[in-house]
Design an enzyme around this catalytic site. Structure first.
Site, PDB file in Angstrom:
ATOM      1  N   CYS B  94      48.226  74.060   7.523  1.00 29.17           N
ATOM      2  CA  CYS B  94      48.976  72.874   7.972  1.00 29.17           C
ATOM      3  C   CYS B  94      49.990  73.209   9.062  1.00 29.17           C
ATOM      4  CB  CYS B  94      49.703  72.231   6.801  1.00 29.17           C
ATOM      5  SG  CYS B  94      48.689  72.157   5.316  1.00 29.17           S
ATOM      6  N   HIS B 348      49.510  63.184   8.249  1.00 27.39           N
ATOM      7  CA  HIS B 348      49.445  64.653   8.338  1.00 27.39           C
ATOM      8  C   HIS B 348      48.037  65.096   8.712  1.00 27.39           C
ATOM      9  CE1 HIS B 348      50.034  68.802   7.645  1.00 27.39           C
ATOM     10  NE2 HIS B 348      49.848  68.853   6.341  1.00 27.39           N
TER      11      HIS B 348
END
Lengths: 179, 407
Positions: B94, B348
């Site tokens: 991420c 995200h």
């Protein structure tokens, strides 16, 4: 009886498949319209089957010891550091040999969670609890906890490691059991 | 060797952000991966007044697995007319986006190139939700922690939430404060995936996905892209009147196995990255909120935002949930955090989140954020905190309006 997450996921995928097939027979293309966004999507005609073959030759003793009810780790002979998950090289002492040692079964629960939304390959299970325990020698172990009501668990509570058979797959693994 | 000399040398040339781009985040089945990436590349090139051929180096952050193109970087590069350029696909889970920015920054700082682009993209909705849940769950130590125990991304962070709440007495309501704030700011951000405010009952009544983490504690599955263009001082001066400077980047990492972590109340990787970033920028590592006008932190889950306040030294250990409860991270408080809506509500798209943070902070520093979510710029300094996996990777990037001083 509510559908399992696996059944739900498979139903969703088979709906897409059916839709794509009917589009192929009508317009000759596996093109489907996403009901949520109303846009055209190509329904992939190539499916990937993925299952890994992972070497456990060097850590074979760990797995074979499970059938004797033992949980093993490795220990750096020079530094005394115990390595779990077991590894056959000692990262803090490059020339050190490692030896196999038995882990204690008693420990305390450091933290836990209940997995409600599951990965596809775990979607056939009921909700399961994952926790991390610190054993009496300081080694930490992550595993399922045999209690699915989080209210019955507490950080700091005593747990024991048990070797269990994971069903329905039917293979040996280990589990944390509240003492 | 004298370490001070080493540090000056290691900082290299000064590097500025000269262009940013940001796609609409959300379910983006209306575009393929390359088209989605080009949305932000195009904006960044226009903002920097550059042509694709002038870019000398391209770092593409994309995690993939759930999407169809394994060599996403080459697909993006070809689509954008950059075939032939030095090209990298960057993966740090991420935090891939911040890793790509760091990579591009190093290429410019080192003097290898004058103009480098970092572009991030993720197309998560090419796979079904259970498959995406599976892929992210595998991101840790696959064999020892996924194969037998089926952890999920919310599950990993839930292990931190349980430990944090037990140690400091924080409650599920305290976690929801973060979600409420971030949804509020996302409602003012047209690029955000969720543009609706939520209240405490909505968050508290949402179902558990990994107890004690609820649906509204969690960032969504998102498609999106973001791009930043970096340039050397000499080039930046020529192409823009408003460069935003990269003051420093700090990076750190954590063990693959969560069982090998020392505690579950903070992320060591983020702490290490923050220390490095502060040191390189000449800032003290404690009580750091005062240095910054605005922060973007990695709130993939509400607990992650709270840990970020502490890992970054905005507040002391165990204090984060109190400042969240007091509303101290809204505009006007101790430090405004995630005025974009954060990962939580802006969305995200794993590989694009890092560039998205830098693009957002650049806009904030230049007073170009949307109405209602513009921070007051006094110090002229902002901080981005981007975590990969569950504290597996971490990058902290400090940006400023003033040209960085030689330390």
């Amino acid at each position: 009886m509510p559908k399992s997450q696996k059944e739900e996921a498979e139903k969703f995928l088979s709906q897409l498949e059916t839709f794509a097939s009917s589009m192929k027979s009508s317009i000759g293309l596996p093109m489907i319209v996403d009901p949520k966004t109303n846009v055209a999507i190509w329904y992939d005609q190539r499916e990937l089957k993925l299952r890994f073959m992972i070497s456990v030759e060097k850590t074979r003793k760990f797995f074979e010891s499970l059938s004797e009810g033992k949980l093993m780790a490795t220990k750096c002979s020079k530094t005394g550091e115990i390595l779990f998950p077991p590894q056959i090289d000692c990262p803090t002492s490059i020339d050190s040999e490692v030896e196999w040692v038995l882990l204690p079964k008693e420990g305390e629960l450091l933290t836990y969670t209940v997995i409600n939304t599951k990965p596809f390959s775990f979607s056939h299970y009921n909700d399961y609890t994952v926790g991390i325990a610190k054993l009496t020698n300081g080694v930490q172990v992550l595993a399922w906890v045999r209690e699915t009501d989080p209210k019955k668990l507490k950080v700091g509570m005593k747990v024991k490691v048990e070797i269990v058979k994971r069903e329905p797959e039917g293979y040996l693994t280990y589990e944390l059991v509240p003492a | 060797m004298d370490t001070t000399i080493l540090l000056v040398l290691s900082l290299g040339r000064k590097v500025a952000v000269v262009g940013t781009g940001h796609s609409k985040f959300g379910v983006r089945n209306d575009v393929n991966l390359a088209e989605l990436t080009y949305e932000s590349i195009k904006q960044a090139l226009k903002e920097a007044n550059l042509e694709a051929k002038e870019v000398q180096y391209l770092a593409v952050s994309n995690v993939g697995g759930w999407s169809s193109e394994p060599l996403s970087a080459v697909v993006v590069s070809e689509y954008a007319g950059m075939t032939g350029k030095p090209l990298y696909r960057i993966e740090a889970a991420c935090a891939s986006g911040s890793a790509a920015v760091y990579n591009a920054y190093n290429a410019v700082a080192s003097g290898h190139v004058d103009i480098a682009m970092a572009t991030g993209v993720e197309k998560m909705n090419e796979s079904s939700t259970p498959t995406v849940v599976e892929f992210i769950g595998r991101a840790g130590n696959y064999f020892w922690e996924f194969e037998n125990f089926g952890l999920t991304f919310p599950g990993y962070y839930a292990l931190y939430a349980t430990a944090y709440m037990a140690k400091y007495g924080a409650t599920e309501e305290d976690l929801c404060q973060v979600a409420i704030k971030n949804h509020y700011y996302a409602s003012l951000n047209p690029k955000a995936q969720f543009q609706r405010k939520i209240d405490m009952p909505t968050c508290m009544n949402s179902r558990y996905i990994a107890w004690p983490v609820k649906l509204f504690d969690s960032s969504p599955i998102t498609d999106g892209s973001a791009t930043v263009i970096l340039a050397s001082e000499e080039v930046a001066k020529k192409i823009t009147d408003s460069p935003v400077w990269i003051h420093s980047v700090g990076a750190g990492s954590g063990s693959a196995n969560l069982s090998r972590r020392g505690n579950f109340t903070g992320l060591r990787a983020a702490e290490l990255a923050a220390k490095m970033a502060y040191k390189k920028a000449g800032l003290e590592p404690e009580n750091t909120a005062k240095y910054f006008d605005v922060a973007e932190v990695h709130d993939c889950f509400t607990i992650a935002e709270l840990m970020a306040y502490e890992d970054l030294g905005f507040v002391k250990r165990g204090e984060a949930y109190k400042v969240a409860k007091e509303g101290q991270t809204y505009i006007g408080g101790l430090i405004p955090v995630n005025l974009s809506g954060g990962l939580k509500a802006k969305g995200h798209p794993i590989g694009a989140t890092g560039e998205s943070m830098i693009a957002e902070l650049t806009k904030q520093l230049l007073n170009k954020a949307d109405k209602g979510r513009q921070a007051t710029i006094k110090n002229g300094r902002a901080i981005a905190h981007n975590v990969g996996g569950t504290g597996h990777y971490a990058y902290v990037t400090i940006l400023g309006l003033d040209k960085p001083k030689d330390i």
